[in-house]
Design a protein around this motif. Structure first.
Motif, mmCIF file in Angstrom:
data_model
loop_
_atom_site.group_PDB
_atom_site.id
_atom_site.type_symbol
_atom_site.label_atom_id
_atom_site.label_comp_id
_atom_site.label_asym_id
_atom_site.label_seq_id
_atom_site.Cartn_x
_atom_site.Cartn_y
_atom_site.Cartn_z
ATOM 1 N N MET A 134 14.944 15.985 -11.007
ATOM 2 C CA MET A 134 14.045 17.132 -10.919
ATOM 3 C C MET A 134 14.739 18.205 -10.094
ATOM 4 S SD MET A 134 10.272 17.399 -9.162
ATOM 5 C CE MET A 134 10.844 16.843 -7.575
ATOM 6 N N TYR A 135 14.398 19.451 -10.370
ATOM 7 C CA TYR A 135 15.038 20.571 -9.688
ATOM 8 C C TYR A 135 13.996 21.525 -9.105
ATOM 9 C CZ TYR A 135 18.841 18.939 -12.671
ATOM 10 O OH TYR A 135 19.772 18.169 -13.311
ATOM 11 N N LEU A 136 14.439 22.256 -8.099
ATOM 12 C CA LEU A 136 13.648 23.366 -7.582
ATOM 13 C C LEU A 136 14.601 24.539 -7.384
ATOM 14 C CD1 LEU A 136 10.792 24.249 -6.666
ATOM 15 C CD2 LEU A 136 11.566 23.802 -4.316
ATOM 16 N N GLN A 137 14.516 25.509 -8.281
ATOM 17 C CA GLN A 137 15.311 26.716 -8.145
ATOM 18 C C GLN A 137 14.556 27.672 -7.238
ATOM 19 O OE1 GLN A 137 18.436 27.542 -9.417
ATOM 20 N NE2 GLN A 137 18.213 29.350 -8.095
ATOM 21 N N MET A 138 15.189 28.054 -6.150
ATOM 22 C CA MET A 138 14.546 28.912 -5.150
ATOM 23 C C MET A 138 15.304 30.227 -5.071
ATOM 24 S SD MET A 138 13.733 26.112 -2.176
ATOM 25 C CE MET A 138 15.445 25.905 -1.729
ATOM 26 N N ASN A 139 14.635 31.303 -5.447
ATOM 27 C CA ASN A 139 15.218 32.643 -5.412
ATOM 28 C C ASN A 139 14.483 33.508 -4.390
ATOM 29 O OD1 ASN A 139 16.930 31.895 -7.551
ATOM 30 N ND2 ASN A 139 15.450 32.581 -9.085
ATOM 31 N N SER A 140 15.109 34.613 -4.037
ATOM 32 C CA SER A 140 14.495 35.570 -3.101
ATOM 33 C C SER A 140 13.960 34.856 -1.856
ATOM 34 C CB SER A 140 13.357 36.338 -3.786
ATOM 35 O OG SER A 140 13.818 37.003 -4.941
ATOM 36 N N LEU A 141 14.797 34.021 -1.296
ATOM 37 C CA LEU A 141 14.367 33.203 -0.155
ATOM 38 C C LEU A 141 14.047 34.070 1.053
ATOM 39 C CD1 LEU A 141 16.777 30.225 -0.685
ATOM 40 C CD2 LEU A 141 14.293 30.029 -0.438
ATOM 41 N N LYS A 142 13.059 33.591 1.808
ATOM 42 C CA LYS A 142 12.592 34.283 3.014
ATOM 43 C C LYS A 142 12.751 33.352 4.215
ATOM 44 C CE LYS A 142 8.943 36.485 0.252
ATOM 45 N NZ LYS A 142 7.473 36.687 0.124
ATOM 46 N N PRO A 143 12.851 33.900 5.417
ATOM 47 C CA PRO A 143 12.941 33.031 6.607
ATOM 48 C C PRO A 143 11.777 32.042 6.699
ATOM 49 C CG PRO A 143 13.552 35.262 7.184
ATOM 50 C CD PRO A 143 13.064 35.320 5.762
ATOM 51 N N GLU A 144 10.613 32.421 6.222
ATOM 52 C CA GLU A 144 9.470 31.513 6.280
ATOM 53 C C GLU A 144 9.552 30.357 5.295
ATOM 54 O OE1 GLU A 144 9.413 34.861 5.987
ATOM 55 O OE2 GLU A 144 7.785 35.530 4.649
ATOM 56 N N ASP A 145 10.564 30.375 4.449
ATOM 57 C CA ASP A 145 10.809 29.224 3.567
ATOM 58 C C ASP A 145 11.599 28.122 4.276
ATOM 59 O OD1 ASP A 145 11.377 31.564 0.910
ATOM 60 O OD2 ASP A 145 9.570 30.348 1.228
ATOM 61 N N THR A 146 12.055 28.390 5.489
ATOM 62 C CA THR A 146 12.802 27.397 6.247
ATOM 63 C C THR A 146 11.946 26.165 6.504
ATOM 64 O OG1 THR A 146 14.197 29.051 7.318
ATOM 65 C CG2 THR A 146 13.933 26.929 8.444
ATOM 66 N N ALA A 147 12.460 25.004 6.099
ATOM 67 C CA ALA A 147 11.707 23.754 6.222
ATOM 68 C C ALA A 147 12.571 22.610 5.725
ATOM 69 C CB ALA A 147 10.414 23.817 5.407
ATOM 70 N N VAL A 148 12.091 21.407 5.959
ATOM 71 C CA VAL A 148 12.633 20.239 5.268
ATOM 72 C C VAL A 148 11.852 20.100 3.971
ATOM 73 C CG1 VAL A 148 12.995 17.752 5.322
ATOM 74 C CG2 VAL A 148 13.276 19.106 7.417
ATOM 75 N N TYR A 149 12.583 20.010 2.869
ATOM 76 C CA TYR A 149 11.973 19.911 1.551
ATOM 77 C C TYR A 149 12.034 18.473 1.057
ATOM 78 C CZ TYR A 149 11.489 24.933 1.125
ATOM 79 O OH TYR A 149 11.105 26.247 1.297
ATOM 80 N N TYR A 150 10.890 17.983 0.589
ATOM 81 C CA TYR A 150 10.772 16.613 0.113
ATOM 82 C C TYR A 150 10.382 16.606 -1.369
ATOM 83 C CZ TYR A 150 10.362 15.493 5.087
ATOM 84 O OH TYR A 150 10.578 15.375 6.433
#
Length: 124
Positions: free
Chosen positions: A79-95
């Motif tokens: 499975m994939y998660l394409q993340m564009n236009s990232l913001k500082p508030e996207d900072t996290a551990v992703y599970y």
């Protein structure tokens, strides 16, 4: 049992992109709905995106809608998660997580299996 391993996290500048991968092994991958969650320091884990067993139905948190895209390749058990236009508030551990329930699921207690997480850090 389903074993899940995330990869693709890292450090990126605001406005940049990353693609996370979740590789599955064990039971038949196509039998599970899949989801992405994230947890920032000092915050509770939150739903990010989910896709159904077929991948034909997807769901996104409002905070990532239009910027993130979830997809799956059952032939590759990934499975994939394409993340564009990232913001500082996207900072996290992703599970990544797998659910034996049908449709798309937003609650973490609806998921049976979890990966160990991958860190995403977005600098301003």
């Amino acid at each position: 049992q389903v074993q899940l391993v995330e990869s693709g996290g890292g450090l990126v500048q605001a406005g940049g992109s990353l693609r996370l991968s979740c590789s599955a092994s064990g039971r038949t991958f196509s039998n599970y709905g899949m989801g992405w969650f994230r947890q920032a320091p000092g915050k509770e884990r939150e739903f990010v995106a989910a896709c159904s067993r077929s991948g034909g139905i997807t769901d996104y948190a409002d905070s990532v809608k239009g910027r993130f895209t979830i997809s799956r390749d059952d032939a590759k058990n990934t499975m994939y998660l394409q993340m564009n236009s990232l913001k500082p508030e996207d900072t996290a551990v992703y599970y990544c997580a797998a659910s034996s329930m049908s449709w798309v699921r937003r609650m973490d207690d609806e998921y049976n299996y979890w990966g160990q997480g991958t860190q995403v850090t977005v600098s301003s």
